[in-house]
Design an enzyme around this catalytic site. Sequence first.
Site, mmCIF file in Angstrom:
data_model
loop_
_atom_site.group_PDB
_atom_site.id
_atom_site.type_symbol
_atom_site.label_atom_id
_atom_site.label_comp_id
_atom_site.label_asym_id
_atom_site.label_seq_id
_atom_site.Cartn_x
_atom_site.Cartn_y
_atom_site.Cartn_z
ATOM 1 N N GLU C 278 25.229 -17.960 21.204
ATOM 2 C CA GLU C 278 25.276 -16.506 21.001
ATOM 3 C C GLU C 278 25.086 -15.779 22.333
ATOM 4 O OE1 GLU C 278 23.672 -15.340 17.199
ATOM 5 O OE2 GLU C 278 22.819 -13.553 18.065
ATOM 6 N N GLU C 281 28.245 -15.954 24.068
ATOM 7 C CA GLU C 281 29.194 -15.041 23.421
ATOM 8 C C GLU C 281 28.947 -13.608 23.905
ATOM 9 O OE1 GLU C 281 29.133 -15.107 19.125
ATOM 10 O OE2 GLU C 281 30.588 -13.470 18.984
ATOM 11 N N CYS C 298 22.393 -14.499 12.250
ATOM 12 C CA CYS C 298 21.527 -15.555 11.696
ATOM 13 C C CYS C 298 21.145 -15.306 10.263
ATOM 14 C CB CYS C 298 20.225 -15.653 12.470
ATOM 15 S SG CYS C 298 20.437 -15.682 14.216
ATOM 16 N N SER C 318 28.406 -11.518 15.679
ATOM 17 C CA SER C 318 28.585 -12.777 16.407
ATOM 18 C C SER C 318 29.217 -13.821 15.497
ATOM 19 C CB SER C 318 27.216 -13.275 16.890
ATOM 20 O OG SER C 318 27.290 -14.648 17.205
ATOM 21 N N LYS C 357 19.795 -17.911 1.861
ATOM 22 C CA LYS C 357 20.244 -19.157 2.509
ATOM 23 C C LYS C 357 20.879 -20.092 1.490
ATOM 24 C CE LYS C 357 19.105 -18.751 6.890
ATOM 25 N NZ LYS C 357 20.189 -18.754 7.896
ATOM 26 N N GLU C 360 24.319 -18.935 1.402
ATOM 27 C CA GLU C 360 24.997 -19.265 2.660
ATOM 28 C C GLU C 360 25.429 -20.738 2.678
ATOM 29 O OE1 GLU C 360 23.857 -18.282 7.191
ATOM 30 O OE2 GLU C 360 22.713 -19.947 6.351
ATOM 31 N N GLU C 365 33.169 -21.759 4.174
ATOM 32 C CA GLU C 365 33.357 -21.891 5.634
ATOM 33 C C GLU C 365 32.345 -22.864 6.234
ATOM 34 O OE1 GLU C 365 32.430 -19.186 4.092
ATOM 35 O OE2 GLU C 365 33.760 -17.496 4.497
ATOM 36 N N CYS C 503 12.140 -13.128 8.943
ATOM 37 C CA CYS C 503 12.060 -14.249 7.996
ATOM 38 C C CYS C 503 10.633 -14.540 7.546
ATOM 39 C CB CYS C 503 12.641 -15.502 8.626
ATOM 40 S SG CYS C 503 14.293 -15.215 9.266
#
Lengths: 153, 418, 576
Positions: C278, C281, C298, C318, C357, C360, C365, C503
């Site tokens: 990142e 990036e 994230c 990102s 999560k 996710e 993907e 988190c």
Amino acid sequence: MSLESILSKFTKAETNLLEILLQYQETKTDHAITEAEVGQIAAYLGVTETKVASVISFYTLLSMKPKGRYVIQVCKNIPCFVNEQTAITRTLEKILGIHAGETTANNLFTLEYTSCLGCCDNAPAMRIDGKIYANLTPDKVKAIISEYRGRSS
Amino acid sequence: MIEMRLVSKRCGIINPLSIDDYQKADGYETFRKALARDKIKLIEEIEKSALRGRGGAGFPVHLKIMGLAKETGPVKYVICNADEGEPGNFKDRYLMENDPHAIIEGMLITAYMASATKGFIYIRGEYNHAYNTLEWAIAEARRLKLLGDAILDTEFSFDIELRSGGGSYVCGEEFALIESIEGKPGRTRVKPPFPTQKGLYGLPTLINNVETFATIPLIIKMGGKAYARIGTKSSTGTKLISLSGNVNEKGVFEIPFGVTIRQVIEELGHGVANGRKLKMVQLGGACGPIIPEYMLDMMIDFERFEEFESKTGAGAIIVIDDRFDIFDILMNVVGFFEHESCGKCTPCREGHQQLRIILQKFIDKTAGVKDLVSLESLARVMHQTSLCGLGQTSPTAIISTLRYFRDDYIDRMDSLIL
Amino acid sequence: MVNLRINNRELAVAEGSTILEAARTNNIKIPTLCHYPDLGIQSDCRICVVEIEGQKGLATSCSTIVRDGMVVKTNSPRVLNARKTITELILANHDANCTACPKNLSCELQSLANKLGIDENRFQSVLTLSPLDEGNPALIRNPNRCIKCGRCVDVCKNIQGVGVLELMGRSHHLKIVPAFDHCLSDLFCTYCGQCAAVCPVGAITEKDDTDIVWRALNHHDKHVIVQVAPAIRVSLAEEANMNPGTVCTGKIVTALKLLGFDQVFDTDFTADLTIIEEGNELIHRLTSGGVLPMMTSCCPGWINFAEQHYPEILPHISSCKSPQQMFGALAKTYYAEKMGLEPANVFVVSIMPCTAKKYEAGRKEMRANEDLPDVDVVLTTRELGKMLRQMGIDFANLAETPFDDPFGITTGAAAIFGASGGVMEAALRTVYEVVNGEPLTNLDFTDVRGLDGVKETVVKLAEKPYRFAVANNLKNARLMAEAVKAGTSPYAFIEVMCCPGGCIGGGGQPYGTITKTRLDRIKATYQVDAAMPIRKSHENPAIAKLYQEYLDRPLGEQSHNLLHTHYHARRGKPNN
């Protein structure tokens, strides 16, 4: 009137939500607002669909469940109740062949109860699409219903 | 004759759709004169009149007006509560349909006294005719520059917007009504702050009943002291009574406070219909107490009503004859509130269906002593702990019948238990 | 100060306090149910009623402000009867099959009923069963347990600014549901799980996946590995009744070994890797005229929010996968190869503070091998707590074990990912040194730490000052997104964490998380960072080795395939 044209009368303020819903539902022959229309109103006002749905769910004059062409609302509060309202309801149920909360098979009538119509001095009373009928008797009710039936044929 | 038509004197006499008729009957005269008077002096007239809110709770009106007047800030609201949803009440509808300008004039004077800038009339969605009448009246008043900017070429500006309810009894509660005007479900807010501090859109707001507003021009015209001479010591002036049920003559009557319930039923209602016997009377509406025949000599008076701790003061009298027993009436009342509860607070949301379940046991003659105790306890807890007036007053019918009709409960208990 | 009397005790309390606050500061216990410290006052449940002298009804102590001379009784017979009656009313409309409820023994209603001594209910049950909403991988709504306290509505609408849930209908028909009684998956739920975190009963809970993990652990052919997110080490101890903010990293590894995991790894490792990817990036976007500001990726709740509410800004986010998914991708490729295992036989479990999560991990993907998810199961902190209890593990007294190689060597920069501002701080530590070619004198970017909604700092890169911002919770994320959408955002890089505090305050963290708990966990997080021998991701030797052995270079082809992803504009149900 289309939903767009009703929306265009209002600013995009959340506080117009109830007014929009009441005015728009007024234009609908099935007296109900659809999910897609909820989405359109929500998008216009920039609020969530959940919010719009919660307002509809709270007010008895608003509905997402389609109703008949004519909505018959019978008052059953105490002043009407002690003035033979139950006979009125029985008559309606008999001639329409439905119970309160139901719609006739031809989608012409929905029968429901309403909160007090403020016609306690002329009890028993009912309302059909905003028009009040008071001092009802079973015979009067029969005449009123046949008049509505005649209107639609 | 016990009637005293002051607030309703024009009703049925003038054409409600004609602002000229209203003006010919001295209408807007008081407002015109008030515009030249000192605001505090006007509020003092209301104070002297000892006028109490006509929506039922009977809060001193001058305190509300003073409360709003004291608030600073450029925008202050005056709201007319025309959400007359209490079953058995129709006096506000009567006023709106027969003398709409008196309400507008009352709101104008109130707004002037408290320097309010904007008004709303919140009319229940079931009152189409009253809505149309007021809509016309407001347009007429605007036309004559009695509403709008720079009213009658003074510095005072005030306009009124009509809002329709969506079919919800609880919107008669002031914060629920405010929420509803804001386009939300009508669920009350936590108090304090009170509406005069933080009301509509978070701004200072005064809410009064239709009849209260219609009374204000009268008081300013006749003077607070003169008004206070009418009625009783704790309840001054006149009151509109909605008389309904099993009486020969139903309707709206205006009486001075202090008249007894029996007088209203017998002299104005010409007694119980069809020569039947009176079983009970419900006062105030569904939220009011149910009393037996022997209590009819009770005076119509806020102080007397206060012991029932409900909104008895709205002035409904529902006469019920001896074809009905208390459980017919109680089931109807509980069913009504069960339907109208907003669902926010526990006692009101969950309590009504439990009341209904216990009452059904009396109807089925399966109730025991425990049920009697549970019913009484639940009714009291709902009364003491509900968030707003709905749940606080809905058990009144049960609490009062447990007191005045206890034998009717005992008669309906399981015969094996007794 | 205001002087009042509660239960015959003369008290002086701060002006503007509620009776409840006055009582609690003086150790007078008043039971509550709808009240939750960080949320608005609902005053719905009416459990906290008290008697005030001279007042007719009972008043809710949560909403009544103290007055001079007030005389309050919190336990009069009238009050106790009212509380008991109200609780019975709630129980009569509640699925009280407690032993079959995930909130058994941590349920606030159960504990209230117990405190009030309710052993029978005078009221008949009026519960009518409704179907569950379990059509999503993260959360289950069980309306039969809902007590309509309104906490979930408040947190979703007012803290997160999302508003999926609302009060629908009225009276006892009132329900707390998404629009049209649809499922969460049909609407714009982000699966952040804050509703589940504040629900006093078991009406909204995470989808319990512990059985799948037990099955895998008992499966002979499966090589079961587990990764532990940064925020777990400062919160799992609470599941064993230890104090919030107790650092328990070594005990977690021991416990997971006891549960039977073959290898126990640290998500911190791929957090370091995230910073490398990142960070590069960001440098690339800054130097090549790329889309700016860049926003972090994230947080899966944030990704869900952006995809559903702000599809226009997706190019700003990102392309890096989250540390969880970078780990999963490496586990099923690099690690499997290294260990000589079939990717299909490597079973990857994540311990996350997060319910989103779970969603996710199921995204299409997120698959290095077709038809094989990189992460097989995500467990929340609470679910791991449950497994520890199931196995009878005495967590507090466990010895400490280090994480396994090769995903065990990590840095302080990775450790702070768990706190809001941590990703930004970790990125700045690396980007500063890489771009400016000089070491940082102070590694602590304290401006971006803490619980403020929006935090900012300015850092010079190649002589030029850039503004960096951190959005703490979704309501603030919305502010950022609006500015980005309008093209008025002044920042180079924005960190977004969807849960309040980051988190450490995630929707899957131990119950009872309030501001104080968040602060304790944050403090512990920075303690972990300060104690690490290496505190910058780009100095992690294991990361360097990984590039050398497998990935070649940051933003290279291999990392493009394994460590980066793309996002879709979507509405409700995933359309991918």
